[in-house]
Design a protein around this motif. Structure first.
Motif, PDB file in Angstrom:
ATOM      1  N   GLU A  61      -9.065 -68.243  53.399  1.00 46.92           N
ATOM      2  CA  GLU A  61      -7.654 -68.313  53.010  1.00 46.92           C
ATOM      3  C   GLU A  61      -7.436 -69.381  51.940  1.00 46.92           C
ATOM      4  O   GLU A  61      -6.737 -69.158  50.942  1.00 46.92           O
ATOM      5  CB  GLU A  61      -6.786 -68.614  54.232  1.00 46.92           C
ATOM      6  CG  GLU A  61      -5.296 -68.724  53.907  1.00 46.92           C
ATOM      7  CD  GLU A  61      -4.462 -69.139  55.103  1.00 46.92           C
ATOM      8  OE1 GLU A  61      -3.238 -69.312  54.928  1.00 46.92           O
ATOM      9  OE2 GLU A  61      -5.028 -69.303  56.209  1.00 46.92           O
ATOM     10  N   LYS A  64      -8.691 -68.465  48.364  1.00 46.25           N
ATOM     11  CA  LYS A  64      -7.802 -67.567  47.629  1.00 46.25           C
ATOM     12  C   LYS A  64      -6.653 -68.326  46.978  1.00 46.25           C
ATOM     13  O   LYS A  64      -6.193 -67.978  45.886  1.00 46.25           O
ATOM     14  CB  LYS A  64      -7.253 -66.498  48.572  1.00 46.25           C
ATOM     15  CG  LYS A  64      -8.289 -65.472  49.007  1.00 46.25           C
ATOM     16  CD  LYS A  64      -7.676 -64.436  49.938  1.00 46.25           C
ATOM     17  CE  LYS A  64      -8.712 -63.414  50.376  1.00 46.25           C
ATOM     18  NZ  LYS A  64      -8.136 -62.411  51.329  1.00 46.25           N
ATOM     19  N   LEU A  65      -6.186 -69.384  47.649  1.00 53.16           N
ATOM     20  CA  LEU A  65      -5.095 -70.187  47.097  1.00 53.16           C
ATOM     21  C   LEU A  65      -5.568 -71.123  45.991  1.00 53.16           C
ATOM     22  O   LEU A  65      -4.878 -71.323  44.991  1.00 53.16           O
ATOM     23  CB  LEU A  65      -4.450 -71.027  48.213  1.00 53.16           C
ATOM     24  CG  LEU A  65      -3.656 -70.294  49.287  1.00 53.16           C
ATOM     25  CD1 LEU A  65      -3.277 -71.273  50.392  1.00 53.16           C
ATOM     26  CD2 LEU A  65      -2.401 -69.666  48.689  1.00 53.16           C
ATOM     27  N   TRP A 263      -3.539 -79.565  52.522  1.00 57.42           N
ATOM     28  CA  TRP A 263      -3.304 -78.196  52.967  1.00 57.42           C
ATOM     29  C   TRP A 263      -4.007 -77.967  54.308  1.00 57.42           C
ATOM     30  O   TRP A 263      -5.085 -78.526  54.529  1.00 57.42           O
ATOM     31  CB  TRP A 263      -3.887 -77.220  51.935  1.00 57.42           C
ATOM     32  CG  TRP A 263      -3.602 -75.791  52.257  1.00 57.42           C
ATOM     33  CD1 TRP A 263      -2.494 -75.072  51.939  1.00 57.42           C
ATOM     34  CD2 TRP A 263      -4.450 -74.906  53.011  1.00 57.42           C
ATOM     35  NE1 TRP A 263      -2.593 -73.801  52.433  1.00 57.42           N
ATOM     36  CE2 TRP A 263      -3.778 -73.669  53.098  1.00 57.42           C
ATOM     37  CE3 TRP A 263      -5.696 -75.031  53.631  1.00 57.42           C
ATOM     38  CZ2 TRP A 263      -4.304 -72.575  53.773  1.00 57.42           C
ATOM     39  CZ3 TRP A 263      -6.228 -73.951  54.305  1.00 57.42           C
ATOM     40  CH2 TRP A 263      -5.543 -72.738  54.365  1.00 57.42           C
ATOM     41  N   ASP A 267       1.985 -76.858  53.266  1.00 59.37           N
ATOM     42  CA  ASP A 267       2.759 -75.618  53.231  1.00 59.37           C
ATOM     43  C   ASP A 267       4.123 -75.772  53.902  1.00 59.37           C
ATOM     44  O   ASP A 267       5.024 -74.958  53.674  1.00 59.37           O
ATOM     45  CB  ASP A 267       1.992 -74.487  53.927  1.00 59.37           C
ATOM     46  CG  ASP A 267       0.930 -73.873  53.028  1.00 59.37           C
ATOM     47  OD1 ASP A 267       0.899 -74.205  51.826  1.00 59.37           O
ATOM     48  OD2 ASP A 267       0.132 -73.051  53.532  1.00 59.37           O
ATOM     49  N   THR A 271       4.493 -74.853  48.070  1.00 63.06           N
ATOM     50  CA  THR A 271       3.308 -74.025  47.917  1.00 63.06           C
ATOM     51  C   THR A 271       2.125 -74.832  47.396  1.00 63.06           C
ATOM     52  O   THR A 271       2.296 -75.906  46.812  1.00 63.06           O
ATOM     53  CB  THR A 271       3.581 -72.885  46.926  1.00 63.06           C
ATOM     54  OG1 THR A 271       3.820 -73.461  45.628  1.00 63.06           O
ATOM     55  CG2 THR A 271       4.782 -72.062  47.352  1.00 63.06           C
ATOM     56  N   TYR A 272       0.912 -74.283  47.592  1.00 66.11           N
ATOM     57  CA  TYR A 272      -0.262 -74.952  47.044  1.00 66.11           C
ATOM     58  C   TYR A 272      -0.165 -75.041  45.525  1.00 66.11           C
ATOM     59  O   TYR A 272      -0.545 -76.058  44.928  1.00 66.11           O
ATOM     60  CB  TYR A 272      -1.550 -74.224  47.433  1.00 66.11           C
ATOM     61  CG  TYR A 272      -2.770 -75.018  47.041  1.00 66.11           C
ATOM     62  CD1 TYR A 272      -3.261 -76.011  47.871  1.00 66.11           C
ATOM     63  CD2 TYR A 272      -3.400 -74.818  45.807  1.00 66.11           C
ATOM     64  CE1 TYR A 272      -4.354 -76.781  47.500  1.00 66.11           C
ATOM     65  CE2 TYR A 272      -4.490 -75.578  45.432  1.00 66.11           C
ATOM     66  CZ  TYR A 272      -4.961 -76.560  46.274  1.00 66.11           C
ATOM     67  OH  TYR A 272      -6.028 -77.345  45.901  1.00 66.11           O
ATOM     68  N   ALA A 273       0.340 -74.003  44.898  1.00 63.34           N
ATOM     69  CA  ALA A 273       0.469 -74.004  43.438  1.00 63.34           C
ATOM     70  C   ALA A 273       1.326 -75.172  42.972  1.00 63.34           C
ATOM     71  O   ALA A 273       0.998 -75.844  41.981  1.00 63.34           O
ATOM     72  CB  ALA A 273       1.059 -72.681  42.959  1.00 63.34           C
TER      73      ALA A 273
END
Length: 305
Positions: A61, A64-65, A263, A267, A271-273
């Motif tokens: 997971e 992907k982030l 993380w 969250d 967001t991670y972004a």
């Protein structure tokens, strides 16, 4: 080139994390947590009532982030006081080179600390342990904890420190007592992020820890967490965080700051972004070399990867 056995074991791990095979730059997120509540016996954290975090949180997971931002690896930080959960993380990392290192958990006054440390340190992914502010402060007053700190220093592993207002001063005290020990302050020393200049108390502690020695690093992590605005409501404007970042940069500079996200706890706030872009937006204008250090090279030095 003559390598020790330990250095030889570390080479493929470092190559995978750094991206040496295809000349990608190293980008390490130095603060993530992985766990699985569905394991037999469950997990001590997070609690079952936490609707966001109480679920399996595993490398696939996170990759992907993080991968779209160029992240090539992560340092996983303990989220459990159970000794055998150190082994669970090491087993998780066994076939996953993206997990460049594990910062585990061994209690300061555990009489079996040195035997546990010897066991886990045989695995090159095990890069240190994390203690909190109170137990470290109290531990400096006990012969057993000081003996354990000496063992940690002698093994060449690191000490992550997390806590409240006094954690920066505690870091300075540990650095003075154990000058060879590498110390990594978590989450910028947990300042309150309110868009205003940081408090004098925080500044005093950060200056003291930075001045204690070159073996003290600080994670540029928990940026959004420090706002306390859960539900994804943390501000996304860089200006809101800039006073704290500027103060931190003035003290630790490009050589002793490490990027970390915290993380999946982050969250709760954004967001991670957003977390990555905020850190990158602060550091990249300082120049390519500064960015390479904060997002990778400093982590390699602090954790000896």
């Amino acid at each position: 080139m003559n390598l020790t056995r330990r250095e030889a074991l570390l080479l493929p791990i470092a190559a995978a994390a750094i991206g040496a095979a295809d000349a990608k730059p190293v980008v390490l997120d130095t603060h993530t947590h992985f766990y699985d509540p569905t394991r037999p016996g469950g997990v001590p954290w997070p609690g079952k009532g936490d609707k966001l975090l109480y679920r399996p949180v595993l490398p696939a997971e996170f990759k992907k982030l993080a991968a779209p931002h160029g992240v090539t690896g992560t340092i996983v930080v303990e989220a459990s006081p159970l000794v055998e959960d150190n082994q669970w993380l090491l087993d998780l990392a066994k076939d996953e080179p993206f997990l460049a290192g594990i910062v585990g958990r061994l209690a300061p006054n555990d009489a079996k600390f040195t035997s546990h440390l010897e066991r886990f340190a045989k695995n090159p992914r095990f890069r240190g342990v994390r203690w909190n502010e109170a137990e470290t402060r109290d531990g400096l007053k006990t012969p057993l904890a000081r003996k354990n700190l000496e063992a940690l220093s002698d093994t060449g592993l690191s000490l992550d420190l997390n806590g409240g207002p006094e954690v920066r001063l505690v870091a300075a005290a540990v650095a003075e007592a154990f000058p060879k020990l590498r110390i990594v302050i978590n989450h910028m020393g947990n300042p309150r992020m309110d868009g205003k200049p940081p408090t004098e108390t925080w500044l005093k502690g950060i200056r003291a820890s930075a001045a204690a020695g070159k073996n003290v690093w600080c994670k540029l992590s928990a940026l959004v967490d420090g706002t306390g605005r859960s539900g994804g409501k943390a501000p996304t404007e860089a200006a809101f965080y800039k006073p704290t970042f500027d103060a931190l940069w003035a003290v630790f500079g490009e050589d002793r700051l490490l990027y970390g996200s915290n993380w999946p706890v982050s969250d709760n706030y954004s967001t991670y972004a957003t977390v990555f872009d905020l850190a990158a937006g602060f550091v990249k204008p300082k120049g390519a070399e500064a960015a390479a250090k904060v997002f990778g090279k400093n982590a390699l030095a602090a954790y000896r990867i």
